[in-house]
Design a protein around this motif. Structure first.
Motif, PDB file in Angstrom:
ATOM      1  N   ASN A  73       0.999  -1.108   0.047  1.00 52.67           N
ATOM      2  CA  ASN A  73       0.036  -0.176   0.091  1.00 52.67           C
ATOM      3  C   ASN A  73       0.919   1.202   0.164  1.00 52.67           C
ATOM      4  OD1 ASN A  73      -2.487  -1.510  -0.126  1.00 52.67           O
ATOM      5  ND2 ASN A  73      -2.260  -1.817   2.120  1.00 52.67           N
ATOM      6  N   ASP A  74       2.147   1.246   0.527  1.00 52.02           N
ATOM      7  CA  ASP A  74       3.210   2.370   0.598  1.00 52.02           C
ATOM      8  C   ASP A  74       3.516   2.525  -0.679  1.00 52.02           C
ATOM      9  OD1 ASP A  74       2.586   2.536   3.287  1.00 52.02           O
ATOM     10  OD2 ASP A  74       4.331   1.326   4.056  1.00 52.02           O
ATOM     11  N   VAL A  75       3.838   1.834  -1.539  1.00 51.14           N
ATOM     12  CA  VAL A  75       4.620   1.558  -2.603  1.00 51.14           C
ATOM     13  C   VAL A  75       3.787   1.766  -4.167  1.00 51.14           C
ATOM     14  CG1 VAL A  75       6.552   0.871  -1.747  1.00 51.14           C
ATOM     15  CG2 VAL A  75       5.190  -0.703  -2.969  1.00 51.14           C
ATOM     16  N   GLU A  76       2.620   1.349  -3.940  1.00 47.65           N
ATOM     17  CA  GLU A  76       1.693   1.216  -5.161  1.00 47.65           C
ATOM     18  C   GLU A  76       1.620   2.431  -6.054  1.00 47.65           C
ATOM     19  OE1 GLU A  76      -0.808  -1.086  -7.540  1.00 47.65           O
ATOM     20  OE2 GLU A  76      -0.370  -1.708  -5.620  1.00 47.65           O
ATOM     21  N   GLN A  77       1.732   3.582  -5.275  1.00 48.87           N
ATOM     22  CA  GLN A  77       1.752   5.040  -5.874  1.00 48.87           C
ATOM     23  C   GLN A  77       2.879   5.192  -6.727  1.00 48.87           C
ATOM     24  OE1 GLN A  77       1.709   8.144  -3.135  1.00 48.87           O
ATOM     25  NE2 GLN A  77       3.091   6.730  -1.875  1.00 48.87           N
ATOM     26  N   TYR A  78       3.872   4.280  -6.713  1.00 47.31           N
ATOM     27  CA  TYR A  78       5.294   4.794  -7.316  1.00 47.31           C
ATOM     28  C   TYR A  78       5.358   3.854  -8.569  1.00 47.31           C
ATOM     29  CZ  TYR A  78       6.174   7.174  -3.022  1.00 47.31           C
ATOM     30  OH  TYR A  78       6.173   7.631  -2.199  1.00 47.31           O
ATOM     31  N   LYS A  79       4.344   3.138  -8.962  1.00 43.02           N
ATOM     32  CA  LYS A  79       4.370   2.390 -10.211  1.00 43.02           C
ATOM     33  C   LYS A  79       4.393   3.280 -11.479  1.00 43.02           C
ATOM     34  CE  LYS A  79       0.772  -0.569 -10.152  1.00 43.02           C
ATOM     35  NZ  LYS A  79      -0.153  -1.597 -10.025  1.00 43.02           N
ATOM     36  N   GLY A  80       5.411   3.042 -12.328  1.00 46.25           N
ATOM     37  CA  GLY A  80       5.392   4.048 -13.478  1.00 46.25           C
ATOM     38  C   GLY A  80       6.133   5.044 -13.422  1.00 46.25           C
ATOM     39  N   CYS A  81       6.755   5.290 -12.245  1.00 46.91           N
ATOM     40  CA  CYS A  81       7.699   6.657 -11.756  1.00 46.91           C
ATOM     41  C   CYS A  81       8.986   6.232 -12.437  1.00 46.91           C
ATOM     42  CB  CYS A  81       7.892   6.828 -10.292  1.00 46.91           C
ATOM     43  SG  CYS A  81       6.207   7.539  -9.701  1.00 46.91           S
ATOM     44  N   THR A  82       9.821   7.248 -12.866  1.00 52.44           N
ATOM     45  CA  THR A  82      11.088   7.025 -13.214  1.00 52.44           C
ATOM     46  C   THR A  82      12.004   7.313 -12.105  1.00 52.44           C
ATOM     47  OG1 THR A  82      11.414   9.299 -13.714  1.00 52.44           O
ATOM     48  CG2 THR A  82      10.977   7.818 -15.736  1.00 52.44           C
ATOM     49  N   VAL A  83      13.350   6.525 -11.844  1.00 54.80           N
ATOM     50  CA  VAL A  83      14.201   6.604 -10.837  1.00 54.80           C
ATOM     51  C   VAL A  83      15.283   7.598 -11.396  1.00 54.80           C
ATOM     52  CG1 VAL A  83      15.486   5.332  -9.365  1.00 54.80           C
ATOM     53  CG2 VAL A  83      13.168   4.329 -10.107  1.00 54.80           C
ATOM     54  N   HIS A  84      15.786   8.429 -10.476  1.00 54.36           N
ATOM     55  CA  HIS A  84      16.914   9.286 -10.811  1.00 54.36           C
ATOM     56  C   HIS A  84      17.857   9.368  -9.778  1.00 54.36           C
ATOM     57  CE1 HIS A  84      14.585  11.094 -13.991  1.00 54.36           C
ATOM     58  NE2 HIS A  84      13.760  10.676 -13.371  1.00 54.36           N
ATOM     59  N   VAL A  85      19.098   9.935  -9.849  1.00 53.60           N
ATOM     60  CA  VAL A  85      20.229  10.131  -8.940  1.00 53.60           C
ATOM     61  C   VAL A  85      20.548  11.579  -9.101  1.00 53.60           C
ATOM     62  CG1 VAL A  85      21.762   9.343 -10.460  1.00 53.60           C
ATOM     63  CG2 VAL A  85      22.561   9.313  -7.893  1.00 53.60           C
ATOM     64  N   HIS A  86      21.085  12.244  -8.034  1.00 57.35           N
ATOM     65  CA  HIS A  86      21.294  13.697  -8.015  1.00 57.35           C
ATOM     66  C   HIS A  86      22.787  13.966  -8.713  1.00 57.35           C
ATOM     67  CE1 HIS A  86      22.375  17.766  -7.098  1.00 57.35           C
ATOM     68  NE2 HIS A  86      21.245  18.114  -7.320  1.00 57.35           N
ATOM     69  N   GLU A  87      23.115  14.701  -9.680  1.00 59.26           N
ATOM     70  CA  GLU A  87      24.512  14.767 -10.415  1.00 59.26           C
ATOM     71  C   GLU A  87      25.547  14.881  -9.164  1.00 59.26           C
ATOM     72  OE1 GLU A  87      24.471  19.568 -11.204  1.00 59.26           O
ATOM     73  OE2 GLU A  87      24.534  18.170 -12.836  1.00 59.26           O
ATOM     74  N   SER A  88      25.137  15.506  -8.078  1.00 57.07           N
ATOM     75  CA  SER A  88      26.150  15.547  -6.723  1.00 57.07           C
ATOM     76  C   SER A  88      26.751  14.221  -6.313  1.00 57.07           C
ATOM     77  CB  SER A  88      25.625  16.354  -5.740  1.00 57.07           C
ATOM     78  OG  SER A  88      24.584  15.750  -5.206  1.00 57.07           O
ATOM     79  N   GLN A  89      25.979  13.182  -6.605  1.00 57.72           N
ATOM     80  CA  GLN A  89      26.342  11.818  -6.098  1.00 57.72           C
ATOM     81  C   GLN A  89      27.177  11.128  -7.155  1.00 57.72           C
ATOM     82  OE1 GLN A  89      21.800  11.409  -5.489  1.00 57.72           O
ATOM     83  NE2 GLN A  89      22.715   9.744  -4.143  1.00 57.72           N
ATOM     84  N   LEU A  90      27.592  11.791  -8.253  1.00 57.61           N
ATOM     85  CA  LEU A  90      28.035  10.940  -9.428  1.00 57.61           C
ATOM     86  C   LEU A  90      29.723  10.774  -9.060  1.00 57.61           C
ATOM     87  CD1 LEU A  90      26.456  12.453 -12.555  1.00 57.61           C
ATOM     88  CD2 LEU A  90      25.951  10.377 -11.299  1.00 57.61           C
ATOM     89  N   ASP A  91      30.305   9.868  -9.470  1.00 54.87           N
ATOM     90  CA  ASP A  91      31.935   9.696  -9.421  1.00 54.87           C
ATOM     91  C   ASP A  91      32.481  10.098 -10.584  1.00 54.87           C
ATOM     92  OD1 ASP A  91      31.698   8.678  -6.826  1.00 54.87           O
ATOM     93  OD2 ASP A  91      31.367   6.520  -7.520  1.00 54.87           O
ATOM     94  N   GLU A  92      33.798  10.297 -10.499  1.00 54.78           N
ATOM     95  CA  GLU A  92      34.579  10.700 -11.820  1.00 54.78           C
ATOM     96  C   GLU A  92      34.816   9.473 -12.401  1.00 54.78           C
ATOM     97  OE1 GLU A  92      36.107  13.729 -12.977  1.00 54.78           O
ATOM     98  OE2 GLU A  92      34.683  14.688 -11.551  1.00 54.78           O
ATOM     99  N   LEU A  93      34.594   9.659 -13.932  1.00 51.14           N
ATOM    100  CA  LEU A  93      34.699   8.361 -14.531  1.00 51.14           C
ATOM    101  C   LEU A  93      36.084   8.330 -15.263  1.00 51.14           C
ATOM    102  CD1 LEU A  93      31.449   8.508 -16.606  1.00 51.14           C
ATOM    103  CD2 LEU A  93      31.998   7.052 -14.756  1.00 51.14           C
ATOM    104  N   ASP A  94      36.679   7.185 -15.818  1.00 49.92           N
ATOM    105  CA  ASP A  94      37.947   6.989 -16.261  1.00 49.92           C
ATOM    106  C   ASP A  94      37.792   7.674 -17.656  1.00 49.92           C
ATOM    107  OD1 ASP A  94      38.814   5.483 -14.445  1.00 49.92           O
ATOM    108  OD2 ASP A  94      38.396   3.633 -15.149  1.00 49.92           O
TER     109      ASP A  94
END
Length: 168
Positions: A73-94
Motif C-alpha cells: 500500500n505504501d509503494v503502489e503509487q510509485y508504479k510507472g515513476c522514473t528513478v533518478h540520482v542527483h548529479e552531486s552523487q556521481l563519481d569521476e569516470l575514467d
C-alpha cells in the motif's frame, strides 16, 4: 530536473512487503542501490527523495525496498515513476567513459553534420547513440571505437567514422 540523471523506471510492485520492481538503465547498480543510497522518484515535475533499505536482483529486474515503505500500500503509487540520482552523487569516470546524460544533446559529425544525440540505449554488447536528424529518419550508431573517433564534452560534439551504409 536537469540536476538529475535517469537510472531506471519502476515497472511494478513485487510482493506485499513494499518492494518495487525497477527496469534499470545504469552501469552502476551496486552503487545506486546500495543500502543507504539516496534515489529520487519522479512522476512529473516533483522529485521524491527516498533511501534504499534493501536491493536484490530477480529475473533481470532490480527489486528495491525503500526505508519507511514497508508494504504494498505504501509503494503502489510509485508504479510507472522514473528513478533518478542527483548529479552531486556521481563519481569521476575514467578517460573514454561517459555518463549518458553528458552525451545527449551533442552534435554528431561524420563527413558532414549528421544530427543531435537524442538518447543513448544500452544494447547488450555496446551502447547505441540515437541520432535525431533534420527531416530524416533517426539513425542509431554503435558507441564503440570503430565508429566514434572523438567526444568533446565541452563543445558537445561527437565525431564519428562514417563508413558506407552506417547513416543511410
Amino acid at each position: 530536473m536537469n540536476d538529475y540523471l535517469y537510472v531506471g523506471k519502476i515497472a511494478n510492485t513485487h510482493g506485499l512487503k513494499g518492494e518495487l520492481k525497477i527496469k534499470s538503465d545504469t552501469d552502476f547498480k551496486e552503487e545506486r542501490y546500495k543500502t543507504g543510497s539516496k534515489l529520487y522518484l519522479s512522476s512529473g515535475d516533483e522529485m521524491i527523495e527516498l533511501e534504499v533499505a534493501t536491493h536484490r536482483v530477480h529475473k533481470n529486474y532490480d527489486l528495491v525496498k525503500f526505508k519507511g515503505l514497508d508494504n504494498i500500500n505504501d509503494v503502489e503509487q510509485y508504479k510507472g515513476c522514473t528513478v533518478h540520482v542527483h548529479e552531486s552523487q556521481l563519481d569521476e569516470l575514467d578517460d573514454g567513459d561517459y555518463y549518458y546524460n553528458d552525451l545527449i544533446g551533442s552534435a554528431v559529425y561524420g563527413n558532414d553534420y549528421i544530427g543531435i544525440v537524442k538518447d543513448v540505449l544500452n544494447h547488450g554488447a555496446s551502447d547505441l547513440l540515437v541520432i535525431k536528424r533534420e527531416s530524416k529518419k533517426e539513425v542509431m550508431i554503435p558507441f564503440v571505437e570503430e565508429f566514434v573517433e572523438t567526444v568533446d564534452l565541452e563543445k558537445k560534439e561527437i565525431k564519428i567514422n562514417e563508413i558506407e551504409g552506417l547513416i543511410d
